[in-house]
Structure formats: structure tokens, C-alpha cells
Design a protein around this motif. Structure first.
Motif, PDB file in Angstrom:
ATOM      1  N   GLN A 160       0.831  -1.204   0.000  1.00 18.08           N
ATOM      2  CA  GLN A 160       0.000   0.000   0.000  1.00 18.08           C
ATOM      3  C   GLN A 160       0.868   1.258   0.000  1.00 18.08           C
ATOM      4  OE1 GLN A 160      -2.759  -0.105   3.263  1.00 18.08           O
ATOM      5  NE2 GLN A 160      -3.815  -1.937   2.538  1.00 18.08           N
ATOM      6  N   GLN A 161       1.939   1.219   0.772  1.00 13.23           N
ATOM      7  CA  GLN A 161       2.831   2.367   0.842  1.00 13.23           C
ATOM      8  C   GLN A 161       3.494   2.642  -0.506  1.00 13.23           C
ATOM      9  OE1 GLN A 161       6.453   2.086   3.312  1.00 13.23           O
ATOM     10  NE2 GLN A 161       5.725   3.929   4.345  1.00 13.23           N
ATOM     11  N   VAL A 162       3.940   1.580  -1.173  1.00 14.80           N
ATOM     12  CA  VAL A 162       4.591   1.737  -2.479  1.00 14.80           C
ATOM     13  C   VAL A 162       3.603   2.297  -3.503  1.00 14.80           C
ATOM     14  CG1 VAL A 162       5.641   0.501  -4.409  1.00 14.80           C
ATOM     15  CG2 VAL A 162       6.311  -0.056  -2.057  1.00 14.80           C
ATOM     16  N   VAL A 163       2.388   1.746  -3.535  1.00 18.64           N
ATOM     17  CA  VAL A 163       1.375   2.220  -4.473  1.00 18.64           C
ATOM     18  C   VAL A 163       1.032   3.678  -4.195  1.00 18.64           C
ATOM     19  CG1 VAL A 163      -1.018   1.940  -5.240  1.00 18.64           C
ATOM     20  CG2 VAL A 163       0.415  -0.071  -4.870  1.00 18.64           C
ATOM     21  N   ALA A 164       0.935   4.045  -2.922  1.00 24.05           N
ATOM     22  CA  ALA A 164       0.631   5.433  -2.557  1.00 24.05           C
ATOM     23  C   ALA A 164       1.725   6.377  -3.046  1.00 24.05           C
ATOM     24  CB  ALA A 164       0.458   5.553  -1.050  1.00 24.05           C
ATOM     25  N   MET A 165       2.974   5.969  -2.932  1.00 23.60           N
ATOM     26  CA  MET A 165       4.071   6.813  -3.397  1.00 23.60           C
ATOM     27  C   MET A 165       4.070   6.946  -4.910  1.00 23.60           C
ATOM     28  SD  MET A 165       7.341   6.089  -0.940  1.00 23.60           S
ATOM     29  CE  MET A 165       7.278   4.318  -1.175  1.00 23.60           C
ATOM     30  N   VAL A 166       3.824   5.839  -5.615  1.00 23.64           N
ATOM     31  CA  VAL A 166       3.743   5.903  -7.077  1.00 23.64           C
ATOM     32  C   VAL A 166       2.601   6.827  -7.491  1.00 23.64           C
ATOM     33  CG1 VAL A 166       3.273   4.599  -9.178  1.00 23.64           C
ATOM     34  CG2 VAL A 166       4.793   3.638  -7.439  1.00 23.64           C
ATOM     35  N   ALA A 167       1.460   6.716  -6.804  1.00 21.64           N
ATOM     36  CA  ALA A 167       0.311   7.560  -7.118  1.00 21.64           C
ATOM     37  C   ALA A 167       0.617   9.035  -6.887  1.00 21.64           C
ATOM     38  CB  ALA A 167      -0.895   7.132  -6.284  1.00 21.64           C
ATOM     39  N   ALA A 168       1.316   9.342  -5.792  1.00 24.83           N
ATOM     40  CA  ALA A 168       1.669  10.733  -5.507  1.00 24.83           C
ATOM     41  C   ALA A 168       2.582  11.295  -6.588  1.00 24.83           C
ATOM     42  CB  ALA A 168       2.348  10.830  -4.134  1.00 24.83           C
ATOM     43  N   TRP A 169       3.612  10.536  -6.949  1.00 27.97           N
ATOM     44  CA  TRP A 169       4.518  10.973  -8.017  1.00 27.97           C
ATOM     45  C   TRP A 169       3.775  11.075  -9.345  1.00 27.97           C
ATOM     46  CZ3 TRP A 169       8.857  13.234  -7.020  1.00 27.97           C
ATOM     47  CH2 TRP A 169       9.669  12.843  -5.949  1.00 27.97           C
TER      48      TRP A 169
END
Length: 232
Positions: A160-169
Motif C-alpha cells: 500500500q505504501q509503495v502504491v501510494a508513493m507511485v500515485a503521488a509521483w
């Protein structure tokens, strides 16, 4: 309810620096290359039209609905005074929404509020679904919302953390490309009814000024978002 609230506000530990860097690279590839951009561009349109809709409600314009199209375009239908601050702010909001949402996502990610971010995205998608006025728009929101819900229910916290970071970028980088595309269309006189040209008709400033303003806000969001998520 207490357990849900505790889950919602829990803070996850900071990721390894290489994870943040890889997430940025993945998002840059998605935005920078034609095929992944064509597939994902509709997500930017959702944010764009959501921005129009939210500001229309905040400025007390009557919101009649949102349409999302298969060519990744969209339109937000409002009713009210055809001129004035409410109309200007509503027109301004579209291109500013993706980078500003990306900046908010970067801040929540930096704070470790991953659950709050993902549940917030799901809530926004549900609210937009209630305003959709065409079948394709409903379908794309259901698919996107379903993917977010599956992420909440089944993905481990690290994923979830990785997906959230990709989404933010992705929102930060993805806010820039449509503005560049808009200016290219304007030069070929293919975007006479764009947000920038509508704003030019509503105010004394030319459409090119608004394109520059959109781009300036987007670039500033990328810089500040990168500062927030700086892994080093």
C-alpha cells in the motif's frame, strides 16, 4: 468504529530511500512514454474533473454532473452565472487539481498516513460516482474504485505504501503533461474551448497567461512534493 479510526490514523514507518526513488522512476516512465500514458491518462482526467466539481460546489454553483469519455477527455456541467468569481475559480481548478492532489498525497505519504490517503481517495471516487452522467464514466470510476478497495482489503501495508508513493509521483508528474499538450493544441488552434481560453474570455488576461500559470503551479508542486518525499 474505534478500531477503524485507529487503522485510519495509524502512522507507517518511513520507507527505504531506494523505494521512494524507484516509485518516482516508475511514475516518470508512466507519464513519459506514450503507451502507459494513454492507459493511465484517464486517472488525471478524473482528478481534473473532480477539481472542477469541487470548486463549483464550494463557490455555490449548481453542479449538474460529470462526464468522462473514452478518449480521456471529460466535462463538468455546472449552472449559474456565466461570469464572475465562481465561474473563474471553477475554470481554474481543473488543471490545478492533479498537481495539488499530488502534493497533498506527498504530504500524507511523508507523514506515514497511508491508510488515510487511500481511504480518502476511495471516498472522493465514490462522491464522483454519484455525480457521473454517462455509462463510460461510471464504468471507469467503478473499476478505479474497485482497485483502490482491493488495495485496502487485500494488499499488505508495505505494498500500500509503495502504491501510494507511485500515485503521488504520478499525480505530480501527470499534472504537467496535459498542460504541455494543451499549449500544443492551442498553437494549432485545436482547443478554442479549453479552460485557458474560457478564462481568457472571462477575464482581461490572455489564454497563454493561464497556461503559464497552470505550468508554474504544477512545477512548483513537483519541486515541493519532491522535497517532502526526499529519500536522502
Amino acid at each position: 468504529m474505534d478500531k477503524f479510526w485507529a487503522h485510519l490514523i495509524k502512522v507507517q514507518p518511513a520507507p527505504d530511500p531506494w523505494v521512494v526513488a524507484v516509485a518516482a522512476l516508475v511514475a516518470l516512465v508512466i507519464v513519459g512514454f506514450r503507451m502507459p500514458w494513454q492507459v493511465s491518462r484517464g486517472l488525471i482526467t478524473i482528478a481534473h474533473e473532480g477539481g472542477h466539481a469541487l470548486v463549483a460546489l464550494l463557490t455555490r454553483r449548481k453542479l449538474e454532473g460529470i462526464r468522462l469519455h473514452s478518449d480521456t477527455s471529460g466535462v463538468t456541467l455546472t449552472r449559474g452565472r456565466p461570469t464572475g468569481p465562481g465561474m473563474v475559480l471553477t475554470a481554474l481548478a481543473g488543471y490545478l487539481a492533479p498537481p495539488l492532489l499530488g502534493l497533498a498525497a506527498a504530504w500524507l505519504t511523508e507523514q506515514g498516513r497511508i491508510s488515510l490517503l487511500i481511504w480518502g481517495v476511495l471516498l472522493l471516487l465514490v462522491c464522483m460516482l454519484l455525480l457521473i452522467r454517462n455509462l463510460y464514466g461510471a464504468l471507469i470510476l467503478l473499476v478505479t474504485g474497485g482497485a483502490v478497495f482491493a488495495l485496502i482489503m487485500y494488499a499488505p501495508s508495505d505494498l500500500q505504501q509503495v502504491v501510494a508513493m507511485v500515485a503521488a509521483w504520478f499525480l505530480l508528474f501527470g499534472g504537467i503533461r496535459p498542460i504541455i499538450e494543451l499549449q500544443h493544441k492551442r498553437r494549432r488552434r485545436q482547443a478554442r474551448d479549453s479552460d485557458a481560453d474560457q478564462l481568457a474570455r472571462l477575464t482581461v488576461l490572455p489564454g497563454g497567461f493561464y497556461v503559464f500559470f497552470f505550468l508554474l503551479v504544477s512545477l512548483a508542486s513537483v519541486v515541493f512534493g519532491a522535497y517532502l518525499m526526499n529519500p536522502f
